[in-house]
Design a protein around this motif. Sequence first.
Motif, mmCIF file in Angstrom:
data_model
loop_
_atom_site.group_PDB
_atom_site.id
_atom_site.type_symbol
_atom_site.label_atom_id
_atom_site.label_comp_id
_atom_site.label_asym_id
_atom_site.label_seq_id
_atom_site.Cartn_x
_atom_site.Cartn_y
_atom_site.Cartn_z
ATOM 1 N N ARG A 1 14.797 -41.034 23.752
ATOM 2 C CA ARG A 1 15.634 -42.181 23.384
ATOM 3 C C ARG A 1 14.749 -43.230 22.731
ATOM 4 N N GLU A 2 15.320 -43.920 21.743
ATOM 5 C CA GLU A 2 14.562 -44.997 21.101
ATOM 6 C C GLU A 2 15.493 -46.116 20.692
ATOM 7 N N ARG A 3 14.947 -47.322 20.698
ATOM 8 C CA ARG A 3 15.719 -48.507 20.346
ATOM 9 C C ARG A 3 14.777 -49.600 19.905
ATOM 10 N N GLY A 4 15.304 -50.544 19.126
ATOM 11 C CA GLY A 4 14.488 -51.675 18.731
ATOM 12 C C GLY A 4 15.040 -52.417 17.532
ATOM 13 N N PRO A 5 14.497 -53.608 17.252
ATOM 14 C CA PRO A 5 14.959 -54.424 16.127
ATOM 15 C C PRO A 5 14.282 -54.003 14.821
ATOM 16 N N PHE A 6 14.934 -54.349 13.721
ATOM 17 C CA PHE A 6 14.328 -54.126 12.415
ATOM 18 C C PHE A 6 14.709 -55.266 11.482
ATOM 19 N N VAL A 7 13.886 -55.497 10.480
ATOM 20 C CA VAL A 7 14.137 -56.529 9.472
ATOM 21 C C VAL A 7 13.943 -55.910 8.100
ATOM 22 N N SER A 8 14.634 -56.472 7.110
ATOM 23 C CA SER A 8 14.480 -56.006 5.736
ATOM 24 C C SER A 8 14.662 -57.171 4.789
ATOM 25 N N GLY A 9 14.032 -57.050 3.642
ATOM 26 C CA GLY A 9 14.178 -58.073 2.619
ATOM 27 C C GLY A 9 14.088 -57.443 1.238
ATOM 28 N N ARG A 10 14.983 -57.838 0.357
ATOM 29 C CA ARG A 10 14.954 -57.318 -1.011
ATOM 30 C C ARG A 10 14.994 -58.464 -2.007
ATOM 31 N N TRP A 11 14.164 -58.321 -3.026
ATOM 32 C CA TRP A 11 14.161 -59.267 -4.128
ATOM 33 C C TRP A 11 14.148 -58.476 -5.432
ATOM 34 N N ASP A 12 15.304 -58.356 -6.041
ATOM 35 C CA ASP A 12 15.479 -57.591 -7.268
ATOM 36 C C ASP A 12 15.043 -56.140 -7.088
ATOM 37 N N ARG A 13 13.906 -55.755 -7.638
ATOM 38 C CA ARG A 13 13.498 -54.353 -7.653
ATOM 39 C C ARG A 13 12.639 -53.931 -6.463
ATOM 40 N N VAL A 14 12.322 -54.856 -5.581
ATOM 41 C CA VAL A 14 11.409 -54.551 -4.469
ATOM 42 C C VAL A 14 12.114 -54.807 -3.140
ATOM 43 N N GLU A 15 11.976 -53.854 -2.212
ATOM 44 C CA GLU A 15 12.525 -54.009 -0.869
ATOM 45 C C GLU A 15 11.460 -53.624 0.155
ATOM 46 N N ALA A 16 11.333 -54.430 1.202
ATOM 47 C CA ALA A 16 10.388 -54.167 2.282
ATOM 48 C C ALA A 16 11.138 -54.125 3.605
ATOM 49 N N ARG A 17 10.678 -53.258 4.509
ATOM 50 C CA ARG A 17 11.314 -53.116 5.815
ATOM 51 C C ARG A 17 10.257 -52.937 6.891
ATOM 52 N N ALA A 18 10.626 -53.342 8.114
ATOM 53 C CA ALA A 18 9.758 -53.129 9.274
ATOM 54 C C ALA A 18 10.633 -53.007 10.516
ATOM 55 N N ALA A 19 10.219 -52.142 11.449
ATOM 56 C CA ALA A 19 10.955 -51.954 12.707
ATOM 57 C C ALA A 19 9.964 -51.811 13.847
ATOM 58 N N LEU A 20 10.334 -52.338 15.001
ATOM 59 C CA LEU A 20 9.556 -52.186 16.222
ATOM 60 C C LEU A 20 10.382 -51.332 17.169
ATOM 61 N N VAL A 21 9.947 -50.103 17.404
ATOM 62 C CA VAL A 21 10.747 -49.123 18.123
ATOM 63 C C VAL A 21 10.112 -48.792 19.462
ATOM 64 N N ARG A 22 10.923 -48.840 20.511
ATOM 65 C CA ARG A 22 10.510 -48.467 21.861
ATOM 66 C C ARG A 22 11.106 -47.105 22.168
ATOM 67 N N ALA A 23 10.272 -46.105 22.397
ATOM 68 C CA ALA A 23 10.736 -44.740 22.645
ATOM 69 C C ALA A 23 10.410 -44.325 24.071
ATOM 70 N N THR A 24 11.338 -43.613 24.705
ATOM 71 C CA THR A 24 11.133 -43.104 26.056
ATOM 72 C C THR A 24 11.514 -41.631 26.100
ATOM 73 N N ALA A 25 10.794 -40.885 26.921
ATOM 74 C CA ALA A 25 11.101 -39.471 27.150
ATOM 75 C C ALA A 25 10.608 -39.138 28.548
ATOM 76 N N GLY A 26 11.544 -38.885 29.461
ATOM 77 C CA GLY A 26 11.156 -38.668 30.846
ATOM 78 C C GLY A 26 10.577 -39.948 31.427
ATOM 79 N N ALA A 27 9.380 -39.829 32.021
ATOM 80 C CA ALA A 27 8.731 -41.003 32.597
ATOM 81 C C ALA A 27 7.820 -41.708 31.606
ATOM 82 N N GLY A 28 7.659 -41.170 30.406
ATOM 83 C CA GLY A 28 6.763 -41.762 29.421
ATOM 84 C C GLY A 28 7.486 -42.699 28.485
ATOM 85 N N ALA A 29 6.731 -43.666 27.946
ATOM 86 C CA ALA A 29 7.282 -44.634 27.000
ATOM 87 C C ALA A 29 6.184 -45.085 26.058
ATOM 88 N N ALA A 30 6.567 -45.435 24.851
ATOM 89 C CA ALA A 30 5.615 -45.914 23.855
ATOM 90 C C ALA A 30 6.337 -46.800 22.861
#
Length: 299
Positions: A230-259
């Motif tokens: 499972r994974e979840r988290g916020p993301f942001v994006s910005g576009r100005w004409d021909r250029v778009e940038a994105r970033a996300a901070l994702v928290r992932a879990t599987a069993g007892a592990g998380a990252a």
Amino acid sequence: MRRMLICGLAAFGWATTGLRAQPVPARDLWEFPLGAIFEPPALASEAGAGLWNPATVALPTGDRFRFGVASLSTGSAQGVDGQLLAAAWRRGGGTTVGLSVARSAVGGLVRTESDPQSLGNIPYQSTLTSFTVARALVPHLTAGLAARWRNGRADQLTRHAVAADLGVVLHDLPWRDARVAVSSFLWRPGREVEDRPALVAAADVRLAGASRAREARLGYTESAVNRGARERGPFVSGRWDRVEARAALVRATAGAGAATRVRSGLALYYARYAVGVAREEGIAGLGPVYQFTLSSLLK
């Protein structure tokens, strides 16, 4: 976390009985976000495939065809790589028909017996072919259906299965141009426990700007595999004409592990073409994942 699961197979080896317990081998490979590192899976349309949400394959009025490719690689001798090829056609009645072929594999898995000498490679791979139909049902609501054929191979074991998925996107909503998307992925009715379908969802709103060509957006993504990662988290994006940038901070879990890890990317738009490069940082001492996408819209 996803790459920890896959590379754990290489690091610790497989139990033969465990592999044969899978209805179709290599299901784990579809926990990698092929074509969806730059965008959240539920909203991902950059490669034009509708791979994670069939509703995103829908083409806007005025466009007739879209072609796209995506490539994902961990950049190491022993890791996951994937490729995606897609095409979509908007018919006169407003329905978009799409076809995509995706492949994902683990490379560099070496077969040995009683000594470290290599006896060849162990194949661990999966191919997913999807036929997708999508259209706008009412203003602000687009829905899509996908029929999928999946083939998986783990060493000498090869099996296949058919799946069907439904996805929807609420878009251009009155409040801050909000979008909400939800879809199933690899759903096999009656086989949910053993074949582990996924649910992907995302929502975002416009923070600033007056059009899709010049705006800043903020959103949240979540995905869950039945009895899996499972994974979840916020993301942001910005576009100005021909250029778009994105970033996300994702928290992932599987069993007892998380990252927690960061996804980032940059896209360039020129005429009817879009080129994207994205990166997911490595975890647990593993290298980063890189993704390249190219798509073209034709009238």
